[in-house]
Design a protein around this motif. Structure first.
Motif, PDB file in Angstrom:
ATOM      1  N   GLY A   1       0.809  -1.215   0.000  1.00 38.14           N
ATOM      2  CA  GLY A   1       0.000   0.000   0.000  1.00 38.14           C
ATOM      3  C   GLY A   1       0.838   1.258   0.000  1.00 38.14           C
ATOM      4  N   THR A   2       1.969   1.217   0.706  1.00 38.15           N
ATOM      5  CA  THR A   2       2.857   2.378   0.756  1.00 38.15           C
ATOM      6  C   THR A   2       3.456   2.678  -0.605  1.00 38.15           C
ATOM      7  N   VAL A   3       3.943   1.647  -1.287  1.00 37.30           N
ATOM      8  CA  VAL A   3       4.552   1.825  -2.611  1.00 37.30           C
ATOM      9  C   VAL A   3       3.492   2.200  -3.644  1.00 37.30           C
ATOM     10  N   ASP A   4       2.316   1.603  -3.510  1.00 37.07           N
ATOM     11  CA  ASP A   4       1.232   1.827  -4.455  1.00 37.07           C
ATOM     12  C   ASP A   4       0.744   3.267  -4.433  1.00 37.07           C
ATOM     13  N   ALA A   5       0.862   3.937  -3.274  1.00 38.15           N
ATOM     14  CA  ALA A   5       0.292   5.276  -3.106  1.00 38.15           C
ATOM     15  C   ALA A   5       0.939   6.313  -4.011  1.00 38.15           C
ATOM     16  N   VAL A   6       2.164   6.083  -4.438  1.00 39.41           N
ATOM     17  CA  VAL A   6       2.873   7.069  -5.253  1.00 39.41           C
ATOM     18  C   VAL A   6       2.372   7.056  -6.695  1.00 39.41           C
ATOM     19  N   PHE A   7       1.841   5.917  -7.132  1.00 35.98           N
ATOM     20  CA  PHE A   7       1.544   5.729  -8.553  1.00 35.98           C
ATOM     21  C   PHE A   7       0.458   6.677  -9.055  1.00 35.98           C
ATOM     22  N   MET A   8      -0.649   6.802  -8.315  1.00 39.47           N
ATOM     23  CA  MET A   8      -1.795   7.544  -8.832  1.00 39.47           C
ATOM     24  C   MET A   8      -1.547   9.042  -8.975  1.00 39.47           C
ATOM     25  N   PRO A   9      -0.966   9.732  -7.970  1.00 37.96           N
ATOM     26  CA  PRO A   9      -0.657  11.153  -8.187  1.00 37.96           C
ATOM     27  C   PRO A   9       0.306  11.373  -9.355  1.00 37.96           C
ATOM     28  N   ALA A  10       1.292  10.500  -9.491  1.00 37.90           N
ATOM     29  CA  ALA A  10       2.229  10.627 -10.606  1.00 37.90           C
ATOM     30  C   ALA A  10       1.523  10.432 -11.937  1.00 37.90           C
ATOM     31  N   ALA A  11       0.603   9.454 -11.991  1.00 38.40           N
ATOM     32  CA  ALA A  11      -0.154   9.214 -13.225  1.00 38.40           C
ATOM     33  C   ALA A  11      -1.008  10.421 -13.572  1.00 38.40           C
ATOM     34  N   GLY A  12      -1.630  11.037 -12.564  1.00 38.46           N
ATOM     35  CA  GLY A  12      -2.443  12.217 -12.821  1.00 38.46           C
ATOM     36  C   GLY A  12      -1.627  13.396 -13.295  1.00 38.46           C
TER      37      GLY A  12
END
Length: 403
Positions: free
Chosen positions: A115-126
């Protein structure tokens, strides 16, 4: 004088790769959460599985907003690639652990790390997405992404279930690692439009506060955030728990839940396909308002329908109008966000979408227990319809355009 012809977003090769990479990453998320819940139930009970899943979501939700300044400060593509790579490593490690011994505390530890690593993906994708397209392509670009994400969400749970049935947690984690590698390979080929020069020496805390001030002071983004919040509060309760309660009350059982959700999925897919061909450029606020009212009517229709067939038809309406509404909100937000704040705006939007889900689900469950499923569903429909008010009352939102 000639006018340049802007091709549809689905003809932009690197944007197609972006959509494919993000969709495969979301597919991996879904497979993991199904595998995690299955493994936890085997070790403990459904109640414990619910607690573990809730714990796994905590770092993702907390760090999603905190990840916004990172996406604005560093290379968004590199952050997405790094998130995919680390999630692949975590999944390989989880597969190895599952082959040796599966203890509950190990599952919790893996879930928290994931969950910690996953959290970075969405803001970066946006942050990255708008830099792959021209402004005129944002609407059909959001529609293409909606199709990709919808397909991933639809396929992820059945795939996860099939994998754990055939090979248990180890096989599910191993295949999941492959999905993140595929996403990584697609995203690393992207060449987004360069950012305007941004001062990056601002302390992290100051950057976070600056992002919140930017959102709260922006004349277009501030009401759009309110619309997004009302839309999600009215939507996620009925779709995530309300339909299950409704099907139970009406005696439609598990097949009824499947048909109701399938109706919504079909409607959302059709709505996204329509938006691929139709570019709404003017009076977008009116379009969003019509979508919100239409969704409210669909939720109320499903609640009051005398039989399963009419209830399914109503969920088709919810998806058919909800998909375009979300697409218009997303494209209008992207068109009005400065490059320097895209990650922070995306992270807050993600929190309003994903963060409210468990809270609203719990609230709808409590209201259904106190006042009945019908009252809880109709209350959600009223909240959904209220999302139209800012769009109709504020001229700047009512007359908003993308050009």
């Amino acid at each position: 004088m000639t006018t340049a012809v802007v091709v549809p977003a689905y003809r932009v090769a690197q944007y197609r790769r972006y959509v494919a990479g993000e969709a495969v990453s979301v597919l991996g998320d879904q497979v993991w959460y199904v595998a995690l819940s299955w493994a936890t139930v085997q070790l403990a009970s459904p109640g414990v599985a619910g607690v573990v899943l809730a714990l796994s979501a905590v770092p993702r939700l907390l760090l999603m907003v905190l990840g916004g300044p990172l996406a604005d400060r560093f290379d968004a593509r590199a952050l997405m690639v790094g998130s995919d790579a680390l999630r692949a490593v975590v999944m390989v490690a989880a597969a190895g652990i599952a082959l040796v011994a599966t203890d509950l505390w190990l599952l919790v530890a893996v879930a928290l790390i994931f969950g910690t690593v996953d959290a970075v993906f969405m803001p970066a994708a946006g942050s990255l997405r708008p830099r792959l397209l021209e402004t005129e392509q944002l609407s059909d670009g959001a529609a293409l992404r909606e199709l990709g994400i919808r397909a991933a969400l639809t396929l992820g749970a059945p795939l996860g279930g099939a994998l754990v049935t055939v090979g248990g947690l180890a096989l599910a984690c191993a295949v999941n690692a492959v999905t993140f590698v595929l996403s990584l390979l697609a995203i690393r080929t992207l060449r987004p439009r360069p950012l305007e020069r941004v001062e990056r020496r601002e302390p992290y805390g100051a950057a976070l506060r600056a992002g919140l001030r930017y959102l709260l002071s922006h004349r277009m983004l501030r009401p759009l955030l309110l619309v997004t919040l009302l839309f999600n509060i009215g939507f996620v309760g009925p779709m995530n728990i309300g339909l299950a309660l409704l099907s139970e009350d009406r005696g439609w059982g598990a097949p009824g839940i499947g048909f109701l959700l399938a109706g919504f999925g079909v409607g959302a897919a059709v709505g996204a396909l329509v938006m691929l061909r139709v570019r709404v450029r003017r009076h977008i606020g009116i379009g969003i308002a019509l979508g919100a009212v239409g969704e409210a009517v669909g939720i109320a229709g499903a609640t009051l329908a005398p039989n399963l067939g009419l209830a399914v038809a109503s969920t088709v309406v919810v998806g058919l109008l909800g998909g375009p509404m979300g697409i218009m909100c997303a494209s209008l937000t992207q068109a009005n966000t400065d490059d320097a704040f895209r990650g922070r705006v995306s992270s807050v939007q993600a929190l309003l979408s994903l963060g409210v889900t468990p809270l609203v689900m719990g609230l709808v469950g409590v209201l259904a227990g106190q006042f009945g499923t019908t009252a809880a569903m109709l209350g959600s429909a009223v909240v959904e319809a209220s999302a139209a008010l800012p769009c109709l009352l504020l001229a700047r939102l009512r007359r908003a355009s993308i050009s």
